[in-house]
Design an enzyme around this catalytic site. Structure first.
Site, PDB file in Angstrom:
ATOM      1  N   SER A 157       0.806  -1.229   0.000  1.00 55.25           N
ATOM      2  CA  SER A 157       0.000   0.000   0.000  1.00 55.25           C
ATOM      3  C   SER A 157       0.838   1.277   0.000  1.00 55.25           C
ATOM      4  O   SER A 157       0.351   2.334   0.351  1.00 55.25           O
ATOM      5  CB  SER A 157      -0.986  -0.010   1.175  1.00 55.25           C
ATOM      6  OG  SER A 157      -0.368  -0.431   2.360  1.00 55.25           O
TER       7      SER A 157
ATOM      8  N   TYR B 182       2.203 -13.916 -14.890  1.00 57.68           N
ATOM      9  CA  TYR B 182       1.329 -13.030 -14.106  1.00 57.68           C
ATOM     10  C   TYR B 182      -0.123 -13.522 -14.188  1.00 57.68           C
ATOM     11  O   TYR B 182      -0.805 -13.640 -13.158  1.00 57.68           O
ATOM     12  CB  TYR B 182       1.455 -11.610 -14.656  1.00 57.68           C
ATOM     13  CG  TYR B 182       0.528 -10.596 -14.034  1.00 57.68           C
ATOM     14  CD1 TYR B 182       0.698 -10.182 -12.718  1.00 57.68           C
ATOM     15  CD2 TYR B 182      -0.521 -10.029 -14.770  1.00 57.68           C
ATOM     16  CE1 TYR B 182      -0.144  -9.237 -12.151  1.00 57.68           C
ATOM     17  CE2 TYR B 182      -1.373  -9.088 -14.206  1.00 57.68           C
ATOM     18  CZ  TYR B 182      -1.180  -8.701 -12.899  1.00 57.68           C
ATOM     19  OH  TYR B 182      -2.016  -7.773 -12.339  1.00 57.68           O
TER      20      TYR B 182
HETATM   21  N1  LIG Z   1      -2.227  -1.481 -12.298  1.00 56.73           N
HETATM   22  C1  LIG Z   1      -3.011  -2.273 -13.001  1.00 56.73           C
HETATM   23  O1  LIG Z   1      -3.331  -1.996 -14.169  1.00 56.73           O
HETATM   24  C2  LIG Z   1      -3.572  -3.533 -12.383  1.00 56.73           C
HETATM   25  C3  LIG Z   1      -4.588  -4.207 -13.064  1.00 56.73           C
HETATM   26  C4  LIG Z   1      -5.126  -5.363 -12.501  1.00 56.73           C
HETATM   27  C5  LIG Z   1      -4.648  -5.830 -11.285  1.00 56.73           C
HETATM   28  N2  LIG Z   1      -3.661  -5.149 -10.656  1.00 56.73           N
HETATM   29  C6  LIG Z   1      -3.179  -5.694  -9.363  1.00 56.73           C
HETATM   30  O2  LIG Z   1      -3.342  -4.729  -8.349  1.00 56.73           O
HETATM   31  C7  LIG Z   1      -2.304  -4.865  -7.381  1.00 56.73           C
HETATM   32  C8  LIG Z   1      -1.603  -3.536  -7.201  1.00 56.73           C
HETATM   33  O3  LIG Z   1      -1.085  -3.121  -8.444  1.00 56.73           O
HETATM   34  P1  LIG Z   1      -0.436  -1.674  -8.638  1.00 56.73           P
HETATM   35  O4  LIG Z   1      -0.365  -1.446 -10.092  1.00 56.73           O
HETATM   36  O5  LIG Z   1      -1.107  -0.704  -7.768  1.00 56.73           O
HETATM   37  O6  LIG Z   1       1.060  -1.983  -8.096  1.00 56.73           O
HETATM   38  P2  LIG Z   1       2.249  -1.020  -7.719  1.00 56.73           P
HETATM   39  O7  LIG Z   1       1.889   0.417  -7.887  1.00 56.73           O
HETATM   40  O8  LIG Z   1       3.455  -1.553  -8.429  1.00 56.73           O
HETATM   41  O9  LIG Z   1       2.388  -1.285  -6.151  1.00 56.73           O
HETATM   42  C9  LIG Z   1       2.846  -2.507  -5.698  1.00 56.73           C
HETATM   43  C10 LIG Z   1       2.927  -2.453  -4.190  1.00 56.73           C
HETATM   44  O10 LIG Z   1       3.367  -3.719  -3.738  1.00 56.73           O
HETATM   45  C11 LIG Z   1       4.455  -3.529  -2.857  1.00 56.73           C
HETATM   46  N3  LIG Z   1       5.286  -4.710  -2.933  1.00 56.73           N
HETATM   47  C12 LIG Z   1       5.882  -5.252  -4.026  1.00 56.73           C
HETATM   48  N4  LIG Z   1       6.505  -6.372  -3.678  1.00 56.73           N
HETATM   49  C13 LIG Z   1       6.302  -6.532  -2.336  1.00 56.73           C
HETATM   50  C14 LIG Z   1       6.690  -7.494  -1.389  1.00 56.73           C
HETATM   51  N5  LIG Z   1       7.460  -8.549  -1.738  1.00 56.73           N
HETATM   52  N6  LIG Z   1       6.291  -7.348  -0.092  1.00 56.73           N
HETATM   53  C15 LIG Z   1       5.532  -6.286   0.287  1.00 56.73           C
HETATM   54  N7  LIG Z   1       5.122  -5.345  -0.579  1.00 56.73           N
HETATM   55  C16 LIG Z   1       5.516  -5.472  -1.872  1.00 56.73           C
HETATM   56  C17 LIG Z   1       5.115  -2.237  -3.246  1.00 56.73           C
HETATM   57  O11 LIG Z   1       5.727  -1.669  -2.100  1.00 56.73           O
HETATM   58  P3  LIG Z   1       7.294  -1.331  -1.946  1.00 56.73           P
HETATM   59  O12 LIG Z   1       7.867  -1.189  -3.323  1.00 56.73           O
HETATM   60  O13 LIG Z   1       7.268  -0.035  -1.167  1.00 56.73           O
HETATM   61  O14 LIG Z   1       7.845  -2.476  -1.180  1.00 56.73           O
HETATM   62  C18 LIG Z   1       3.895  -1.416  -3.658  1.00 56.73           C
HETATM   63  O15 LIG Z   1       3.321  -0.814  -2.519  1.00 56.73           O
HETATM   64  C19 LIG Z   1      -1.385  -5.974  -7.874  1.00 56.73           C
HETATM   65  O16 LIG Z   1      -1.745  -7.189  -7.270  1.00 56.73           O
HETATM   66  C20 LIG Z   1      -1.687  -6.035  -9.361  1.00 56.73           C
HETATM   67  O17 LIG Z   1      -1.444  -7.296  -9.912  1.00 56.73           O
HETATM   68  C21 LIG Z   1      -3.093  -4.018 -11.164  1.00 56.73           C
END
Ligand SMILES: NC(=O)c1ccc[n+]([C@@H]2O[C@H](COP(=O)([O-])OP(=O)(O)OC[C@H]3O[C@@H](n4cnc5c(N)ncnc54)[C@H](OP(=O)(O)O)[C@@H]3O)[C@@H](O)[C@H]2O)c1
Length: 265
Positions: free
Chosen positions: A15, A158
């Protein structure tokens, strides 16, 4: 509508940015206490401070730092949260994604995707679900993706992990019969986040085209069935997620927040 979340403790994994940060903000707006999770204390602190001042919610935003790909670190986090009063609502949002040719994805990368995208949710659910069942209140949401049911050739690893999350959610919901505990999935479509912005920037460099042109043509070229014809906002995903946890009748479900890309009833 009062969603009755005022006295709840919420853990939103991943988050510090993107969808997770918006989900944390949405729960704060409902008066819940929210734990910000990421791998880095300074980044978690910065996010917590930003949200606390944005929502005038000092004391309601806490940090829960851990690399959820690490089982020992996850155990330590669960011990910390349990000692602090436990978690009522668990949002398993942490997820990584990358466009990569199938033939170039190694075994190690496959294992890493399973570890971060699935086992992070498995570990936390395994640790927290028994207490939720015991006290007869709990909510778990796994943030999957529209590609769980429309798998993508350019992100096979993925897509597979996101499909697995649907099965995890439904299987865990089977353990909640008769209890005020629910386990659901949210399937966002392409959502505008910093990560997606970075992706378009690097694609623009690679193809020698303005990023805005690629963004403008994205839905016509790649997602023609989208009824929304734009990226979903993080707030739209967040509001749907909070709503899904507002009552017990929504259980074992997959909520699509993908702008109608999937042509299914
Ligand atoms: N964006 C899209 O278009 C989309 C579409 C469908 C589904 N989703 C899903 O929605 C979710 C969030 O996506 P997002 O695009 O918002 O991602 P994001 O902006 O890349 O954020 C990812 C978050 O996960 C954290 N993170 C990564 N690896 C981690 C680990 N090993 N332990 C703890 N925290 C970790 C990061 O925190 P730190 O880097 O600070 O550790 C960051 O807060 C994901 O599950 C993704 O698959 C996204």
């Amino acid at each position: 509508m009062d969603l009755k979340l005022n006295d709840k403790n919420v853990l939103v994994t991943g988050s510090t940015s993107g969808i997770g940060k918006a989900i944390a903000a949405a729960y704060l707006k409902e008066g819940a206490t929210v734990y910000i999770n990421g791998r880095d204390q300074a980044r978690c602190d910065a996010t917590a401070n930003e949200l606390a001042s944005q929502f005038n919610a000092q004391g309601k935003v806490k940090t829960a730092v851990a690399d959820l790909a690490d089982s020992a670190a996850t155990d330590a986090l669960v011990a910390q949260l349990t000692a602090a009063g436990g978690i009522d609502i668990l949002i398993n949002n942490t997820g990584i994604f990358e466009v990569k040719a199938f033939e170039q994805i190694s075994d190690d990368e496959w294992m890493h995707y399973f570890n971060v995208n699935i086992l992070s949710a498995v570990r936390l659910s395994r640790a927290l679900l028994p207490t939720m069942l015991e006290k007869d209140y709990g909510r778990i949401v796994n943030i999957s993706s529209e590609c769980a049911i429309k798998p993508l050739g350019q992100m096979v690893h993925y897509s597979v992990t996101k499909t697995a999350l649907l099965s995890l959610s439904r299987a865990l919901s089977e353990l909640t019969k008769g209890k005020n505990v629910t386990v659901n999935s949210v399937l966002p479509g392409p959502t505008w986040t910093e990560g997606v912005e970075n992706y378009f920037d690097s694609l623009a460099t690679k193809e020698g085209k303005p990023a805005q042109d690629l963004i403008d043509s994205y839905f016509a070229e790649h997602e023609p069935t989208s009824l929304l014809q734009r990226f979903v906002t993080v707030e739209e995903v967040a509001e749907s997620t909070v709503y899904l946890t507002s009552n017990r009748a929504m259980n074992g479900q997959s909520l699509r927040v993908e702008g109608g890309i999937i042509r299914a009833l």
